[in-house]
Motif scaffolding. Structure first.
Motif, short mmCIF file in Angstrom:
data_model
loop_
_atom_site.label_atom_id
_atom_site.label_comp_id
_atom_site.label_asym_id
_atom_site.label_seq_id
_atom_site.Cartn_x
_atom_site.Cartn_y
_atom_site.Cartn_z
N THR A 4 0.70 -1.28 0.03
CA THR A 4 0.07 -0.23 0.10
C THR A 4 0.91 1.29 -0.03
OG1 THR A 4 -1.59 -1.25 1.36
CG2 THR A 4 -1.90 1.13 1.30
N LYS A 6 -1.01 4.52 -0.43
CA LYS A 6 -1.70 5.49 0.29
C LYS A 6 -3.03 4.95 1.12
CE LYS A 6 -3.63 7.36 -3.37
NZ LYS A 6 -3.17 6.10 -4.25
N TYR A 7 -2.70 5.58 2.44
CA TYR A 7 -3.80 5.20 3.59
C TYR A 7 -5.00 6.44 3.52
CZ TYR A 7 -0.59 1.77 4.49
OH TYR A 7 0.49 0.90 4.26
N PHE A 8 -5.96 5.94 2.79
CA PHE A 8 -7.32 7.12 2.92
C PHE A 8 -8.22 6.57 3.93
CE2 PHE A 8 -6.38 7.74 -1.77
CZ PHE A 8 -6.33 9.01 -1.72
N SER A 81 -7.06 14.19 4.84
CA SER A 81 -5.89 14.20 3.54
C SER A 81 -5.17 12.70 3.75
CB SER A 81 -4.93 15.38 3.97
OG SER A 81 -4.34 15.18 5.31
N PRO A 82 -4.52 12.44 2.70
CA PRO A 82 -3.83 10.98 2.77
C PRO A 82 -2.53 10.88 3.46
CG PRO A 82 -3.58 12.41 0.33
CD PRO A 82 -4.36 13.15 1.35
N TYR A 84 0.88 8.84 3.20
CA TYR A 84 1.57 8.14 1.93
C TYR A 84 2.79 7.36 2.67
CZ TYR A 84 -0.12 10.59 -2.01
OH TYR A 84 -0.92 11.35 -3.07
N TYR A 100 6.85 7.58 6.33
CA TYR A 100 5.39 8.05 6.14
C TYR A 100 5.37 9.53 6.02
CZ TYR A 100 4.20 3.22 7.45
OH TYR A 100 3.84 1.90 7.69
N LYS A 102 2.31 12.85 5.91
CA LYS A 102 0.95 13.24 5.98
C LYS A 102 1.04 14.29 4.97
CE LYS A 102 -3.31 13.39 8.18
NZ LYS A 102 -4.30 12.84 7.08
N TYR A 103 0.08 14.33 3.80
CA TYR A 103 0.25 15.43 2.65
C TYR A 103 -0.91 16.22 2.87
CZ TYR A 103 0.81 17.58 -1.89
OH TYR A 103 0.93 18.42 -2.79
N GLN A 249 -4.72 6.70 10.49
CA GLN A 249 -4.13 6.04 9.33
C GLN A 249 -2.95 5.19 9.62
OE1 GLN A 249 -4.26 10.01 7.76
NE2 GLN A 249 -5.22 9.44 5.79
N GLU B 57 9.04 10.52 -5.20
CA GLU B 57 7.67 10.56 -4.96
C GLU B 57 6.79 11.35 -5.79
OE1 GLU B 57 6.51 8.88 -2.09
OE2 GLU B 57 8.27 7.75 -2.22
#
Lengths: 282, 132
Positions: A4, A6-8, A81-82, A84, A100, A102-103, A249, B57
């Motif tokens: 995985t 992206k964690y949505f 927000s996703p 990643y 990881y 956070k975006y 997440q 990325e």
């Protein structure tokens, strides 16, 4: 092993509260002092500039503060927000570490700033504010508040540091697109701006000068308030939606951070991510 | 509040959002109670990290966010050196689409690197009010 990226989090799982770290600090903070009297600042000192709800949040000891429903509805435009997993960067670095991020760039203005801009505009609207003044340096904050004020029908004047006003015309145009008025600072609209221009007509401005102009306009006009994009406790607290989401997440990723990293200018994006994790540490 | 005082003029780095020399009282307090570690980076090493991030990325970080990218990369490289599989989480607080002039300056090699100047800090601190 899952690959995985992206964690949505579903909209329905978006946290409904902000986290107020003041409730859990192992040692309480010193009270802020009035710059004139050097005595602790009270609500009356702040009332000309901020709505009472935000002054209350500034000194609150409540651990969790509910995010008003209208604010949550607007958050949903880009939140949650996703999160990643930076698998490509990990491979490039050839590191055994897991990275990881956070975006927050998925927001309408491209940064974390709308998390507090929307909340501040909401509380101002509740208390009848007609107009908000603020400052902006590079333009991230001004753009975010312009978006938020338009949604709540509040007029906005942004004092933008002159050097950025001239070098970054696109941010100014984004603010204009959202309906805000953007003024190069120092300006001829305020006493503080005029005083600086009288001494040096070519002054290219600073964040400090722009703050003086915005605060002056709010202090002079009863239906006008001032908004700040970082530094204050309530602003940092509004950003904790970032860390509250990240905790859920990280659970989805079946992982937990050993190291948290954030950049700090005024401190809000760092605190937004880190404070909810401090809660588990304190 | 950790501050350099109202008379201090920060150097003209591209990270406009980090050119603020009054840290949030809360973050200052967390530093005082040793809950966090503070690190300072020069802008060139941050843009280098930002470019590496974009090329792997795909997201071009805001100049401010490149500092967090640098910090995360350094932590990951430390893990590599020590053979540790730690989990790192950072906040990529914004994209840099309006800040491409800064990347241009980096590529052209015209990005200035400001050195910490104790003299100007001491001078700025002299103007702070004295509190107990």
């Amino acid at each position: 092993m899952s690959d995985t990226i992206k964690y949505f989090l579903e909209e329905s799982k978006m946290p409904k509260t902000w986290y107020n770290i003041a409730a859990d600090l192992p040692k309480p903070m010193e009270p802020p002092l009035h710059p004139g009297t050097l005595k602790p600042i009270g609500p009356d000192d702040l009332a000309p500039l901020f709505p009472m709800a935000l002054i209350g949040q500034e000194v609150s000891q409540d651990r969790e503060i509910e995010i008003p429903e209208p604010v949550r509805e607007i958050y949903k435009k880009w939140r949650p927000s996703p999160l990643y997993r930076a698998r490509a960067l990990e491979k490039h670095l050839d590191t055994p570490a897991k990275i990881y991020y956070k975006y927050e760039g998925v927001s309408p203005s491209g940064s974390h700033k709308p998390n507090t801009a929307v909340a501040q505009a909401f509380y101002n609207k509740e208390e009848g504010t007609k107009k908000i003044t603020t400052e902006t340096g590079a333009g991230q904050w001004g753009t975010s508040l312009a978006f938020a004020c338009k949604l709540f029908g509040i007029e906005l004047d942004v004092y933008m540091v002159k050097v950025s006003f001239e070098q970054k015309p696109y941010r100014k145009l984004v603010m204009q697109t959202y309906g805000a008025r953007c003024v190069a600072s120092p300006s001829n609209e305020t006493d503080s701006g005029k005083a600086i221009l009288a001494k040096d007509p070519n002054n290219t401005g600073s964040l400090g000068i722009a703050i003086s102009e915005a605060v002056e306009m709010a202090a002079k006009n009863p239906d006008t308030k001032y908004a700040l994009g970082s530094v204050l406790n309530h602003v940092l607290m509004h950003q904790t939606i970032v860390g509250n989401e990240a905790i859920l997440q990280m659970e989805m990723a079946d992982d937990y951070p050993d190291i948290l990293v954030g950049c700090t200018g005024g401190g809000s994006n760092f605190s937004g991510l880190a404070n909810p994790f401090f809660r588990k540490k304190f | 509040m950790h501050t350099l005082g109202s008379q201090f003029i920060p150097p003209a780095t591209h990270s406009g959002g980090l050119r603020y020399h009054g840290m949030a009282p809360l973050v200052s307090h967390l530093k005082e109670i040793n809950a966090l570690e503070a690190k300072a980076y020069g802008q060139k090493e941050c843009f280098e990290a930002g470019v590496n991030f974009a090329r792997t990325e795909g997201i071009v970080p805001a100049p401010e966010a490149t500092h967090a990218v640098r910090g995360a990369i350094d932590a990951a490289l430390e893990c590599k050196k020590n053979g540790e599989s730690k989990t790192i989480l950072f906040n990529l607080c914004g994209h840099g689409h309006f800040d491409m002039k800064a990347y241009g300056d980096y590529f052209e090699g015209s990005l200035a690197e400001d050195k910490f100047d104790k003299g100007s800090m001491d001078k700025a601190l002299e103007d702070l009010p004295k509190i107990a």
